[in-house]
Design a protein around this motif. Structure first.
Motif, PDB file in Angstrom:
ATOM      1  N   LEU A  84      87.918  13.266  33.094  1.00 22.85           N
ATOM      2  CA  LEU A  84      86.628  13.561  32.484  1.00 22.85           C
ATOM      3  C   LEU A  84      86.249  12.370  31.615  1.00 22.85           C
ATOM      4  O   LEU A  84      87.052  11.916  30.793  1.00 22.85           O
ATOM      5  N   ILE A  85      85.047  11.857  31.798  1.00 22.21           N
ATOM      6  CA  ILE A  85      84.567  10.719  31.027  1.00 22.21           C
ATOM      7  C   ILE A  85      83.467  11.219  30.086  1.00 22.21           C
ATOM      8  O   ILE A  85      82.442  11.729  30.543  1.00 22.21           O
ATOM      9  N   GLU A  86      83.718  11.071  28.806  1.00 24.79           N
ATOM     10  CA  GLU A  86      82.728  11.445  27.782  1.00 24.79           C
ATOM     11  C   GLU A  86      81.792  10.260  27.553  1.00 24.79           C
ATOM     12  O   GLU A  86      82.153   9.104  27.796  1.00 24.79           O
ATOM     13  N   ASP A  87      80.606  10.543  27.033  1.00 25.82           N
ATOM     14  CA  ASP A  87      79.635   9.478  26.766  1.00 25.82           C
ATOM     15  C   ASP A  87      80.211   8.408  25.845  1.00 25.82           C
ATOM     16  O   ASP A  87      79.969   7.220  26.033  1.00 25.82           O
ATOM     17  N   ASP A  88      80.988   8.813  24.803  1.00 28.29           N
ATOM     18  CA  ASP A  88      81.514   7.820  23.864  1.00 28.29           C
ATOM     19  C   ASP A  88      82.683   7.029  24.438  1.00 28.29           C
ATOM     20  O   ASP A  88      83.167   6.117  23.780  1.00 28.29           O
ATOM     21  N   ASP A  89      83.159   7.387  25.639  1.00 28.29           N
ATOM     22  CA  ASP A  89      84.222   6.619  26.279  1.00 28.29           C
ATOM     23  C   ASP A  89      83.711   5.290  26.844  1.00 28.29           C
ATOM     24  O   ASP A  89      84.485   4.364  27.052  1.00 28.29           O
ATOM     25  N   ILE A  90      82.416   5.230  27.097  1.00 25.89           N
ATOM     26  CA  ILE A  90      81.819   4.076  27.770  1.00 25.89           C
ATOM     27  C   ILE A  90      81.152   3.165  26.747  1.00 25.89           C
ATOM     28  O   ILE A  90      80.428   3.634  25.877  1.00 25.89           O
ATOM     29  N   ASP A  91      81.422   1.870  26.863  1.00 26.94           N
ATOM     30  CA  ASP A  91      80.705   0.900  26.043  1.00 26.94           C
ATOM     31  C   ASP A  91      80.315  -0.292  26.922  1.00 26.94           C
ATOM     32  O   ASP A  91      80.570  -0.290  28.122  1.00 26.94           O
ATOM     33  N   GLY A  92      79.719  -1.278  26.317  1.00 23.53           N
ATOM     34  CA  GLY A  92      79.225  -2.427  27.069  1.00 23.53           C
ATOM     35  C   GLY A  92      80.299  -3.205  27.796  1.00 23.53           C
ATOM     36  O   GLY A  92      80.020  -3.912  28.758  1.00 23.53           O
ATOM     37  N   ASP A  93      81.537  -3.094  27.336  1.00 24.84           N
ATOM     38  CA  ASP A  93      82.627  -3.856  27.949  1.00 24.84           C
ATOM     39  C   ASP A  93      83.224  -3.183  29.181  1.00 24.84           C
ATOM     40  O   ASP A  93      83.897  -3.847  29.970  1.00 24.84           O
ATOM     41  N   THR A  94      82.987  -1.900  29.358  1.00 24.83           N
ATOM     42  CA  THR A  94      83.640  -1.151  30.437  1.00 24.83           C
ATOM     43  C   THR A  94      83.378  -1.759  31.810  1.00 24.83           C
ATOM     44  O   THR A  94      84.287  -1.908  32.614  1.00 24.83           O
ATOM     45  N   PHE A  95      82.140  -2.132  32.078  1.00 20.37           N
ATOM     46  CA  PHE A  95      81.763  -2.661  33.392  1.00 20.37           C
ATOM     47  C   PHE A  95      81.602  -4.177  33.383  1.00 20.37           C
ATOM     48  O   PHE A  95      81.016  -4.740  34.296  1.00 20.37           O
ATOM     49  N   GLU A  96      82.125  -4.833  32.348  1.00 17.49           N
ATOM     50  CA  GLU A  96      81.966  -6.283  32.247  1.00 17.49           C
ATOM     51  C   GLU A  96      82.688  -7.024  33.372  1.00 17.49           C
ATOM     52  O   GLU A  96      82.125  -7.900  34.017  1.00 17.49           O
TER      53      GLU A  96
END
Length: 95
Positions: free
Chosen positions: A69-81
Motif C-alpha cells: 500500500l502506497i500512501e500519498d506521503d510515501d511519494i516525493d520528488g525523488d521517488t521517480f528521479e
C-alpha cells in the motif's frame, strides 16, 4: 509447498526485475530499453512516456504487483528521479 533445500530469494534482484517488467508494461517501453537501465538512469523528465498520468498508473501497478500500500506521503520528488530511486522505494516498502 516450498522445497526443503530452496535458497532465499534475492529480494534486490527480484525487485529490480519486477520493476523493469512494470516499466516495460505500463509505459510500453521496448525490452532492450528497460534492460539497459542502471541505478542512475533518469526517469521522470527524461522519459517522454513517464508523465504525471503515467506516474499514477505506475503507483497503482506497483501496489498490485508488489502487494503493498502506497500512501500519498510515501511519494516525493525523488521517488521517480532514477531507476535506482524507484527500486529503492519499492525495496523500502517491502522491508
Amino acid at each position: 509447498m516450498r522445497a526443503q533445500n530452496s535458497q532465499p530469494v534475492d529480494r534486490t534482484l527480484d525487485v529490480d526485475s519486477l520493476m523493469r517488467a512494470l516499466l516495460r508494461d505500463v509505459l510500453s517501453l521496448p525490452q532492450t530499453q528497460v534492460d539497459s537501465f542502471d541505478a542512475d538512469t533518469p526517469l521522470f523528465g527524461a522519459l517522454p512516456e513517464l508523465d504525471s498520468m503515467a506516474v499514477a498508473g505506475l503507483l497503482t501497478e506497483i501496489e498490485d504487483r508488489f502487494d503493498i500500500l502506497i500512501e500519498d506521503d510515501d511519494i516525493d520528488g525523488d521517488t521517480f528521479e532514477t531507476f535506482g530511486s524507484l527500486v529503492a522505494f519499492a525495496q523500502g516498502k517491502l522491508a
